[in-house]
Motif scaffolding. Structure first.
Motif, PDB file in Angstrom:
ATOM      1  N   ALA A  75      41.676  -9.098   2.154  1.00  0.00           N
ATOM      2  CA  ALA A  75      43.106  -9.072   1.828  1.00  0.00           C
ATOM      3  C   ALA A  75      43.402  -8.013   0.780  1.00  0.00           C
ATOM      4  CB  ALA A  75      43.544 -10.448   1.329  1.00  0.00           C
ATOM      5  N   LYS A  76      42.544  -7.903  -0.221  1.00  0.00           N
ATOM      6  CA  LYS A  76      42.730  -6.912  -1.284  1.00  0.00           C
ATOM      7  C   LYS A  76      42.731  -5.495  -0.711  1.00  0.00           C
ATOM      8  CE  LYS A  76      40.630  -5.477  -5.711  1.00  0.00           C
ATOM      9  NZ  LYS A  76      40.251  -4.077  -5.412  1.00  0.00           N
ATOM     10  N   LYS A  77      41.758  -5.206   0.128  1.00  0.00           N
ATOM     11  CA  LYS A  77      41.678  -3.860   0.720  1.00  0.00           C
ATOM     12  C   LYS A  77      42.891  -3.585   1.606  1.00  0.00           C
ATOM     13  CE  LYS A  77      36.598  -3.974   0.815  1.00  0.00           C
ATOM     14  NZ  LYS A  77      36.146  -2.675   0.285  1.00  0.00           N
ATOM     15  N   ALA A  78      43.334  -4.605   2.347  1.00  0.00           N
ATOM     16  CA  ALA A  78      44.492  -4.431   3.229  1.00  0.00           C
ATOM     17  C   ALA A  78      45.754  -4.128   2.427  1.00  0.00           C
ATOM     18  CB  ALA A  78      44.684  -5.675   4.084  1.00  0.00           C
ATOM     19  N   VAL A  79      45.951  -4.880   1.356  1.00  0.00           N
ATOM     20  CA  VAL A  79      47.137  -4.678   0.514  1.00  0.00           C
ATOM     21  C   VAL A  79      47.105  -3.296  -0.125  1.00  0.00           C
ATOM     22  CG1 VAL A  79      48.286  -5.449  -1.608  1.00  0.00           C
ATOM     23  CG2 VAL A  79      47.549  -7.126   0.098  1.00  0.00           C
ATOM     24  N   GLU A  80      45.953  -2.908  -0.598  1.00  0.00           N
ATOM     25  CA  GLU A  80      45.835  -1.599  -1.247  1.00  0.00           C
ATOM     26  C   GLU A  80      46.130  -0.449  -0.287  1.00  0.00           C
ATOM     27  OE1 GLU A  80      42.534  -2.782  -4.681  1.00  0.00           O
ATOM     28  OE2 GLU A  80      41.859  -1.911  -2.776  1.00  0.00           O
ATOM     29  N   LEU A  81      45.910  -0.671   1.017  1.00  0.00           N
ATOM     30  CA  LEU A  81      46.223   0.359   2.017  1.00  0.00           C
ATOM     31  C   LEU A  81      47.655   0.232   2.538  1.00  0.00           C
ATOM     32  CD1 LEU A  81      42.889   0.430   4.065  1.00  0.00           C
ATOM     33  CD2 LEU A  81      43.802   2.265   2.623  1.00  0.00           C
ATOM     34  N   GLY A  82      48.370  -0.788   2.069  1.00  0.00           N
ATOM     35  CA  GLY A  82      49.765  -0.919   2.453  1.00  0.00           C
ATOM     36  C   GLY A  82      50.021  -1.790   3.668  1.00  0.00           C
ATOM     37  N   LEU A  83      49.022  -2.566   4.113  1.00  0.00           N
ATOM     38  CA  LEU A  83      49.227  -3.444   5.270  1.00  0.00           C
ATOM     39  C   LEU A  83      49.910  -4.735   4.848  1.00  0.00           C
ATOM     40  CD1 LEU A  83      45.878  -3.187   7.276  1.00  0.00           C
ATOM     41  CD2 LEU A  83      47.901  -1.737   7.396  1.00  0.00           C
ATOM     42  N   SER A  84      50.559  -5.391   5.801  1.00  0.00           N
ATOM     43  CA  SER A  84      51.165  -6.698   5.566  1.00  0.00           C
ATOM     44  C   SER A  84      51.016  -7.535   6.825  1.00  0.00           C
ATOM     45  CB  SER A  84      52.640  -6.559   5.188  1.00  0.00           C
ATOM     46  OG  SER A  84      53.352  -5.908   6.224  1.00  0.00           O
ATOM     47  N   ARG A  85      51.156  -8.852   6.667  1.00  0.00           N
ATOM     48  CA  ARG A  85      51.076  -9.721   7.840  1.00  0.00           C
ATOM     49  C   ARG A  85      52.298  -9.488   8.710  1.00  0.00           C
ATOM     50  NH1 ARG A  85      54.635 -14.151   7.554  1.00  0.00           N
ATOM     51  NH2 ARG A  85      55.401 -14.583   5.452  1.00  0.00           N
ATOM     52  N   LYS A  86      52.136  -9.780   9.995  1.00  0.00           N
ATOM     53  CA  LYS A  86      53.277  -9.671  10.900  1.00  0.00           C
ATOM     54  C   LYS A  86      54.280 -10.797  10.566  1.00  0.00           C
ATOM     55  CE  LYS A  86      51.910  -6.091  13.238  1.00  0.00           C
ATOM     56  NZ  LYS A  86      50.820  -5.683  12.349  1.00  0.00           N
ATOM     57  N   PRO A  87      55.559 -10.529  10.658  1.00  0.00           N
ATOM     58  CA  PRO A  87      56.566 -11.483  10.157  1.00  0.00           C
ATOM     59  C   PRO A  87      56.633 -12.794  10.931  1.00  0.00           C
ATOM     60  CG  PRO A  87      57.600  -9.632  11.298  1.00  0.00           C
ATOM     61  CD  PRO A  87      56.153  -9.279  11.134  1.00  0.00           C
ATOM     62  N   TRP A  88      56.084 -12.844  12.147  1.00  0.00           N
ATOM     63  CA  TRP A  88      56.136 -14.087  12.925  1.00  0.00           C
ATOM     64  C   TRP A  88      54.926 -14.991  12.688  1.00  0.00           C
ATOM     65  CZ3 TRP A  88      55.969  -9.187  15.244  1.00  0.00           C
ATOM     66  CH2 TRP A  88      54.710  -8.791  15.738  1.00  0.00           C
ATOM     67  N   VAL A  89      54.009 -14.562  11.814  1.00  0.00           N
ATOM     68  CA  VAL A  89      52.782 -15.329  11.578  1.00  0.00           C
ATOM     69  C   VAL A  89      52.989 -16.292  10.408  1.00  0.00           C
ATOM     70  CG1 VAL A  89      50.303 -15.229  11.166  1.00  0.00           C
ATOM     71  CG2 VAL A  89      51.442 -13.327  12.332  1.00  0.00           C
ATOM     72  N   LYS A  90      52.768 -17.573  10.648  1.00  0.00           N
ATOM     73  CA  LYS A  90      52.761 -18.566   9.575  1.00  0.00           C
ATOM     74  C   LYS A  90      51.384 -18.544   8.937  1.00  0.00           C
ATOM     75  CE  LYS A  90      53.637 -23.402   8.419  1.00  0.00           C
ATOM     76  NZ  LYS A  90      54.234 -24.684   8.846  1.00  0.00           N
ATOM     77  N   THR A  91      51.308 -18.118   7.686  1.00  0.00           N
ATOM     78  CA  THR A  91      50.027 -17.953   6.999  1.00  0.00           C
ATOM     79  C   THR A  91      49.867 -19.043   5.953  1.00  0.00           C
ATOM     80  OG1 THR A  91      51.214 -16.332   5.659  1.00  0.00           O
ATOM     81  CG2 THR A  91      49.703 -15.473   7.312  1.00  0.00           C
ATOM     82  N   THR A  92      48.733 -19.726   5.981  1.00  0.00           N
ATOM     83  CA  THR A  92      48.502 -20.810   5.032  1.00  0.00           C
ATOM     84  C   THR A  92      47.079 -20.759   4.479  1.00  0.00           C
ATOM     85  OG1 THR A  92      47.875 -22.341   6.809  1.00  0.00           O
ATOM     86  CG2 THR A  92      50.175 -22.353   6.115  1.00  0.00           C
TER      87      THR A  92
END
Length: 946
Positions: free
Chosen positions: A505-522
């Motif tokens: 998650a840290k690496k993804a955020v640092e590269l500017g990625l985000s979850r798709k808006p239709w995904v319920k993340t828990t």
């Protein structure tokens, strides 16, 4: 007191403290026994009474023939009982009812009291209603208290009324993780006649994943709630000395492979090998290379491959873990000294006697998923897209895709009577899915998923566009990942995969990625320690940024408490009748379990859960296709953000400390202010509230005489259900949300409960009226007696021509007519969780016998515990091969032989003009006693009175 025929009682000095022990070395032949059977042998030595447990039983176990089929019955006395609230609340309800029954029959009500430590962890109530916000956890717990106030007050009464009974309040952790991190002793101590006795920690639990504790050398497994109640009351568990499968481990896990990948591979291997009803024991040179958390992950999944247990012996890694999790120096020293004294310490070079052998080279493990509906259906990650597209054929159908025959925008579980999500869906419980039609494109991987659907159904689907509450417009198609959940004891107890997910998650955020808006993340960790080490490592903000905010410390998604999808997403899914997907780090992905809007469910490691939240679809090869685009416009691949083993190991070492466990478990039974402020009823017997829709006195002992009536044959019975293979306890036992138009929903409405306050079946397990009405009501159940329906429907032969009716209403009509009921089923009947209500509901519906091709262990035992007769078709035969339609009238004769003190091997079944001999699956003399008394609770109650 033990008779001690072998003179095994002795002393063991550890750190200047004297312990009484029963030495295994006193019995000849013990050296060759597997670890698990040594633990059982000590149990017999210590509890030998000359009557139920004799010297002959001890010799039979010591001289165990590894190649023989199980035939010798022994009585196993577990050291303690562990429960979760879904199954634990009915246990306490039953104990409270037994107190009244004893009193009414002239006995002492306080005799109904746990005789062994019994600990209940409230972890199954919390629902992930709120997600993706900083206050999700607090708001979900507030809702949990609102919904479950009556249940929690009842449990607080139990805490004060029963000795040796403790409750871990909500918001603490998942029962199995709390068990390995705090409750498990590995070696127990108890004051007996002035001496301090030491003996192996053993347990039974009211959840099938009790086997997680096998990872720290504790022999234990899941039993039904009714068996757990009997164990609490001092009744031993009757069992046959089992076959033991030796699972040899060699090599080491390669870079990029996780504990989840390992356990999914083991699950696949052992399901194919066949280990139902057997012990599995890990040994060999690479046991030392398996971290304790990985061992617990493997033990946890034992129910998924069907074994009774999956145990690792005690070794230096066990001791290291006990120290890490804050056990006292005295306890840790005792565990090591006792294990070495008793020959329970692992020797990597030893080859104990095993009934069967399986071997795995850990270096061959590759990243994997399992799905879309069974834990044993492993899919190599690189082949997941192709596998998904092949499986999709079973979830979309001509004439249904696009929402035909459905009410657009209405969730699956609220569809009107007779309407199901996919009329031709091949459900596992009905019949094996046929191979999907071959795609007509030269390279189907290059085609959009809607075109693949067109090849299957003759009509392509149309993706559904919708606007979210945020104002963003999205387009959903088959395969959209609508839930990505880091959940379940299986993986959230494992720091390597949890840290791996956070680093990804840290690496993804640092590269500017985000979850798709239709995904319920828990994110629902197994204990507070997980959030402690996330905070200490500075990783929490990155998970929060991707929407993986803490939603609760409980099973949540894996148990079916995923909560609703966002309204706009749910409406779009149902408008297009889309086969959307959940990806969860759990252990169960059965149909209809995770969420009523979601048809396909995949188990995955926590890092892959995060990756699929970024991708937003299962229709992607995440090993070769980009997950998204970075803030500089470059494609980002999984390999770009996957953390290395070294990164994970270094973070684990720096972030986790023993004081975290000591602090979080220092006052674990006290609870927070919400728990402590609950009013607590008092008294030796419970004051039932006649208006309660949560906790009601069950009818098990109404009119029960002090001595049992003779067993009778079953005459003129009708079939309630005719079912196929792999019907799980998820299909039988009520779980998940309660439909407004269902019998249970109507009952609640009639009792003044608003729809918004229905809560879940799990939270209402203390009310038998709700649970009977929800038995066999799973939205994916297919009753072949009522073709064309899906859910809790059957045909009612008390009416002319046998019209389709709800199962509950039909059962009530049969009861009024005095007609007993039978169930016909296929292979592996009752697989899955150890849900006692699967048997209780069956019995209370009036079912007298189940005739199946084969059973899973716990449910077969639970049926007997509720006075239901489990029968098996002749080898190689089935209902279909015998020409049974379910419309026949059944008579079963030969059962009365039980009155003579014998258990018949077969009974005669007359079904219309057909007759066959069915095998009686009462496997032990103890089970026969339970059946003669009408159930295990009646047997125990009469024993206490006597």
């Amino acid at each position: 007191m033990s008779v001690d025929s072998f003179g095994s009682k002795g002393r063991l000095d550890v750190g200047g403290k004297d312990y009484e022990i029963f030495r295994l070395s006193a019995v000849e032949g013990v050296e060759r026994l597997p670890y698990s059977l040594k633990v059982l042998l000590e149990n017999l030595l210590r509890t030998e009474d000359g009557a139920n447990i004799t010297a002959d039983h001890i010799r039979a176990l010591a001289q165990w023939d590894a190649d023989a089929e199980p035939s010798v019955e022994i009585q196993f006395t577990p050291a303690r009982v562990v429960m979760q609230d879904f199954t634990g609340v009915p246990c306490v309800v039953d104990l409270a009812t037994m107190r009244e029954a004893v009193r009414d029959l002239g006995g002492d009500a306080t005799k109904i009291n746990p005789l062994a430590p019994a600990e209940l962890v409230i972890d199954h109530s919390v629902i992930a209603d709120l997600f993706g916000a900083p206050d999700s956890f607090e708001r979900n717990v507030d809702l949990e208290y609102e919904r479950n106030r009556e249940r929690y007050q009842f449990l607080r009464w139990g805490q004060t009324a029963f000795s040796e009974f403790k409750v871990v309040p909500p918001g603490t952790g998942i029962v199995h993780q709390v068990n390995i991190e705090h409750l498990a002793r590995t070696v127990m101590t108890r004051e007996v006649d002035g001496a301090l006795r030491a003996y192996p920690d053993t347990c039974v639990g009211t959840d099938s994943h009790t086997t997680m504790v096998n990872g720290i050398g504790v022999l234990g497994w899941g039993v039904g709630g009714i068996e757990a109640e009997a164990a609490m009351l001092g009744q031993p568990v009757s069992m046959l000395i089992p076959r033991v499968v030796g699972f040899k481990l060699t090599g080491e896990l390669p870079e990029g492979a996780t504990a989840t990948d390992l356990v999914l591979t083991i699950t696949e291997m052992l399901r194919k090998h066949g280990v139902v009803g057997k012990f599995v024991e890990f040994y060999g040179p690479s046991v030392a290379n398996v971290p304790l958390a990985n061992r617990a992950t493997i033990g946890n999944m034992s129910p998924e491959y069907g074994s009774t247990c999956a145990i690792f012996p005690i070794d230096a890694e066990t001791v290291r873990y006990l120290k890490l999790t804050g056990r006292s120096e005295e306890q840790v020293a005792l565990v090591e000294a006792y294990a070495k004294e008793q020959g329970l310490w692992h020797d990597p070079s030893a080859e104990p006697a095993y009934s069967e052998h399986v071997e795995l080279d850990l270096s061959t493990i590759v990243p994997s998923l399992a799905g879309p509906k069974r834990p044993q259906d492993r899919v190599i990650l690189a082949e997941a897209k192709e596998s998904f597209r092949s499986a999709l054929a079973n979830y979309v159908s001509a004439g249904v895709t696009g929402g035909d025959d459905r009410k657009p925008g209405v969730p699956q579980n609220e569809q009107p009577f007779g309407v199901a999500g996919s009329a031709d869906e091949a459900s596992a419980e009905s019949f094996p899915a046929s191979d999907p039609p071959a795609a007509t494109h030269d390279d189907p991987a290059d085609q959009p998923v809607s075109a693949i659907v067109g090849d299957v159904t003759g009509r392509p689907s149309n993706p559904v566009r919708t606007t979210l509450s945020s104002g963003e417009t999205i387009e959903l198609d088959h395969g959209a990942v609508t839930i990505a959940a880091i959940t379940s004891c299986t993986n959230t107890s494992n720091p390597s995969v949890m840290i791996g997910a956070a680093l990804l998650a840290k690496k993804a955020v640092e590269l500017g990625l985000s979850r798709k808006p239709w995904v319920k993340t828990t994110l629902a960790p197994g204990s507070k320690v997980v959030m402690d080490y996330y905070d200490r490592a500075g990783l929490t903000p990155y998970l929060d940024k991707l929407g993986f905010n803490l939603v609760g410390y409980g099973c949540t998604t894996c148990i079916g408490n995923s909560g609703p999808l966002p309204e706009e997403v749910s409406a779009a899914v149902n408008e297009g009748d889309l086969a959307v997907v959940s990806v969860l780090s759990g252990n169960r992905n059965f149909e209809g379990r995770i969420n009523p809007d979601i048809k396909m469910n995949y188990l995955a490691s926590p890092p892959l859960v995060v990756a699929y939240a970024l991708a937003g679809t299962m229709d992607i090869d995440i090993t070769t296709e980009p997950l998204g685009t970075s803030s500089d416009g470059e494609p980002v691949y999984l390999r770009d953000i996957w953390p290395s083993s070294q990164e994970i190991e270094e973070t684990v070492e720096s972030a986790i400390a023993s004081e975290m466990f000591t602090r979080d478990y220092a006052d674990v039974f006290a609870g927070d202010e919400r728990w402590q402020s609950l009013p607590t009823p008092e008294g030796n017997t419970f004051a039932w509230d006649q208006e309660s829709t949560y906790v009601r006195k069950p009818p098990y002992f109404e009119g029960m005489p002090a001595t049992p009536a003779p067993v009778a044959d079953i005459e003129n019975a009708r079939t309630l259900l005719k079912l196929g293979d792999s019907v799980t306890t998820d299909h039988i036992s009520p779980a998940g949300s309660i439909k407004a138009d269902s019998p249970a929903g109507k009952y609640l409405s009639e009792h003044g409960v608003e729809r918004r306050d229905f809560n879940s079946y799990g939270s209402r397990r203390g009310n038998h009226e709700v649970m009977i009405r929800g038995t066999f009501a799973n939205i994916r159940l297919r009753n072949q007696l009522a073709p064309g329906t899906e859910g809790g429907f059957t045909r009612d032969f008390t009416q002319t021509d046998g019209p389709v009716s709800t199962i509950y209403d039909a059962a009530q009509n049969y009861a009024a007519a005095g007609t007993p009921l039978v169930i016909l089923a296929g292979k592996e009947y009752g697989s899955g969780s150890s849900r006692d209500w699967a048997a209780k509901g069956t019995a209370l519906l009036g079912v007298r016998a189940v005739i199946a091709e084969s059973y899973e262990r716990i449910h077969r035992s639970n049926l007997i515990g509720m006075g239901v007769l489990p029968l098996q078709f002749p080898e190689g035969e089935s209902a279909d091969s015998l020409g049974l339609t379910g419309e026949e009238t059944f008579s079963i004769t030969g059962v009365t032989e039980l009155n003579e003190g014998r258990t018949p091997s077969t009974v005669t079944v007359q079904a219309g003009d057909k007759s066959f001999e069915a095998r009686v699956r009462i496997d032990t003399p103890g089970e026969a006693d339970y059946y003669r008394h009408g159930g295990i609770l009646q047997y125990v109650l009469r024993s206490l009175l006597a």
